[in-house]
Design a protein around this motif. Structure first.
Motif, PDB file in Angstrom:
ATOM      1  N   LEU A  91     -60.720 -12.075  28.569  1.00  0.00           N
ATOM      2  CA  LEU A  91     -60.291 -11.001  29.460  1.00  0.00           C
ATOM      3  C   LEU A  91     -59.993 -11.509  30.862  1.00  0.00           C
ATOM      4  O   LEU A  91     -59.135 -10.962  31.558  1.00  0.00           O
ATOM      5  CB  LEU A  91     -61.349  -9.899  29.501  1.00  0.00           C
ATOM      6  CG  LEU A  91     -61.664  -9.253  28.146  1.00  0.00           C
ATOM      7  CD1 LEU A  91     -62.730  -8.189  28.288  1.00  0.00           C
ATOM      8  CD2 LEU A  91     -60.404  -8.672  27.522  1.00  0.00           C
ATOM      9  N   VAL A 130     -58.655  -5.768  34.012  1.00  0.00           N
ATOM     10  CA  VAL A 130     -59.482  -5.698  32.816  1.00  0.00           C
ATOM     11  C   VAL A 130     -60.812  -6.416  33.005  1.00  0.00           C
ATOM     12  O   VAL A 130     -61.876  -5.891  32.674  1.00  0.00           O
ATOM     13  CB  VAL A 130     -58.721  -6.285  31.612  1.00  0.00           C
ATOM     14  CG1 VAL A 130     -59.641  -6.404  30.406  1.00  0.00           C
ATOM     15  CG2 VAL A 130     -57.517  -5.418  31.269  1.00  0.00           C
ATOM     16  N   LEU A 147     -62.805   0.168  29.778  1.00  0.00           N
ATOM     17  CA  LEU A 147     -62.309  -1.166  29.418  1.00  0.00           C
ATOM     18  C   LEU A 147     -61.222  -1.064  28.361  1.00  0.00           C
ATOM     19  O   LEU A 147     -60.133  -1.647  28.502  1.00  0.00           O
ATOM     20  CB  LEU A 147     -63.468  -2.019  28.903  1.00  0.00           C
ATOM     21  CG  LEU A 147     -63.067  -3.370  28.299  1.00  0.00           C
ATOM     22  CD1 LEU A 147     -62.534  -4.305  29.378  1.00  0.00           C
ATOM     23  CD2 LEU A 147     -64.248  -4.002  27.574  1.00  0.00           C
ATOM     24  N   THR A 149     -58.052   0.566  29.666  1.00  0.00           N
ATOM     25  CA  THR A 149     -57.317  -0.341  30.543  1.00  0.00           C
ATOM     26  C   THR A 149     -56.575  -1.396  29.742  1.00  0.00           C
ATOM     27  O   THR A 149     -55.410  -1.710  30.029  1.00  0.00           O
ATOM     28  CB  THR A 149     -58.289  -1.024  31.534  1.00  0.00           C
ATOM     29  OG1 THR A 149     -59.022  -0.021  32.239  1.00  0.00           O
ATOM     30  CG2 THR A 149     -57.526  -1.881  32.544  1.00  0.00           C
ATOM     31  N   VAL A 150     -57.217  -1.950  28.727  1.00  0.00           N
ATOM     32  CA  VAL A 150     -56.572  -2.952  27.875  1.00  0.00           C
ATOM     33  C   VAL A 150     -55.371  -2.348  27.159  1.00  0.00           C
ATOM     34  O   VAL A 150     -54.280  -2.942  27.116  1.00  0.00           O
ATOM     35  CB  VAL A 150     -57.572  -3.532  26.851  1.00  0.00           C
ATOM     36  CG1 VAL A 150     -56.840  -4.331  25.774  1.00  0.00           C
ATOM     37  CG2 VAL A 150     -58.594  -4.417  27.552  1.00  0.00           C
ATOM     38  N   ALA A 201     -61.702  -5.188  22.653  1.00  0.00           N
ATOM     39  CA  ALA A 201     -60.778  -5.594  23.720  1.00  0.00           C
ATOM     40  C   ALA A 201     -60.290  -7.024  23.489  1.00  0.00           C
ATOM     41  O   ALA A 201     -59.098  -7.331  23.659  1.00  0.00           O
ATOM     42  CB  ALA A 201     -61.465  -5.471  25.076  1.00  0.00           C
TER      43      ALA A 201
END
Length: 248
Positions: free
Chosen positions: A108, A116, A141, A144-145, A236
């Motif tokens: 990330l 992220v 998270l 957002t990803v 993620a």
């Protein structure tokens, strides 16, 4: 200031020593405390792990006003300080970190350090001190990803779309939707991934801190937060790795 600690661990140790000493009475020189406190408060990952009395006491005069009312004897005050500092030490020393933490952090960080990765670090920091906030960060998270991948893919989405809708769009784009596969094993695994995302959204709505609750709120524990954050981190990472392959 030649003796100023330079690493977070050294700073945490000195901060604890200063506070433990200050439990015995008023301290005139508060410079070192203020310097260390200011540096740790600026770190978005470490700040939530600081005990409340550090976050609210700007100098040792304020701390003395707090600690003298907490207990009349020195030893209970010292124990209170050490207990309050434990989450910070646990994080810095990696006491509660698991293998997925390191893998996800690396992936990330490379994908989106300012967006992220910041959300991921916030989720990690909150797991053992703020389970409600950790669960909220876990969903944030994934949201957002998903949005970042859709942005890079040139796809559009509305601000009203929730996590399941965003994930469905990303899964279709990345060809990881269960309906896009015929092999039963893959369909099961990818269907499970969809269920994880939907479950995280539901868990956050039920017991996270994103919504008000009634008279008998359900409070998550650290183990609930640990599960939510680990699942979000794994998903993620899977999405980011898959996007890296598909976009080549």
């Amino acid at each position: 200031m030649s003796e100023y600690p330079t690493t977070p661990l050294e700073q945490a140790k000195m901060l604890e020593n200063i506070l433990v000493s200050a439990c015995e009475g008023p301290v005139a020189d508060t410079g070192m405390y203020q310097h260390i406190r200011a540096e740790l408060m600026q770190d978005t990952t470490l700040r939530p792990l600081l005990p409340e009395f550090v976050r609210t006491c700007r100098d040792l005069k304020h701390f003395w006003g707090y600690i003298k009312d907490f207990a009349p004897k020195w030893e209970p005050r010292r124990v209170h300080v050490r207990d309050g500092m434990t989450p910070l030490f646990d994080h810095i020393e990696g006491t509660h970190r698991s293998p997925v933490d390191t893998v996800a952090s690396d992936v990330l960080q490379k994908f989106d350090a300012d967006g992220v990765h910041v959300v991921w670090e916030k989720a990690l920091a909150r797991r053992h001190t703020d389970p409600d906030g950790a669960i909220t960060s876990a969903r944030t998270l994934l949201e957002t990803v998903c949005k970042r991948i859709l942005d890079e893919a040139g796809e559009t989405y509305s601000d009203k779309e929730d996590l399941p809708a965003l994930y469905k769009a990303v899964a279709t784009k990345l060809q990881i939707a269960p309906s896009q596969h015929t092999e039963d094993a893959f369909k099961r695994i990818l269907g499970g991934a969809t269920s994880v995302v939907e479950g995280l959204g539901s868990l956050r709505n039920k017991i996270g801190d994103a919504h008000g609750q009634g008279g008998k709120p359900v409070r998550p524990s650290a183990r609930h937060a640990q599960l939510a954050v680990n699942l979000a981190g794994a998903m993620a990472t899977f999405l980011v790795d898959t996007w890296a392959v598909r976009s080549q």
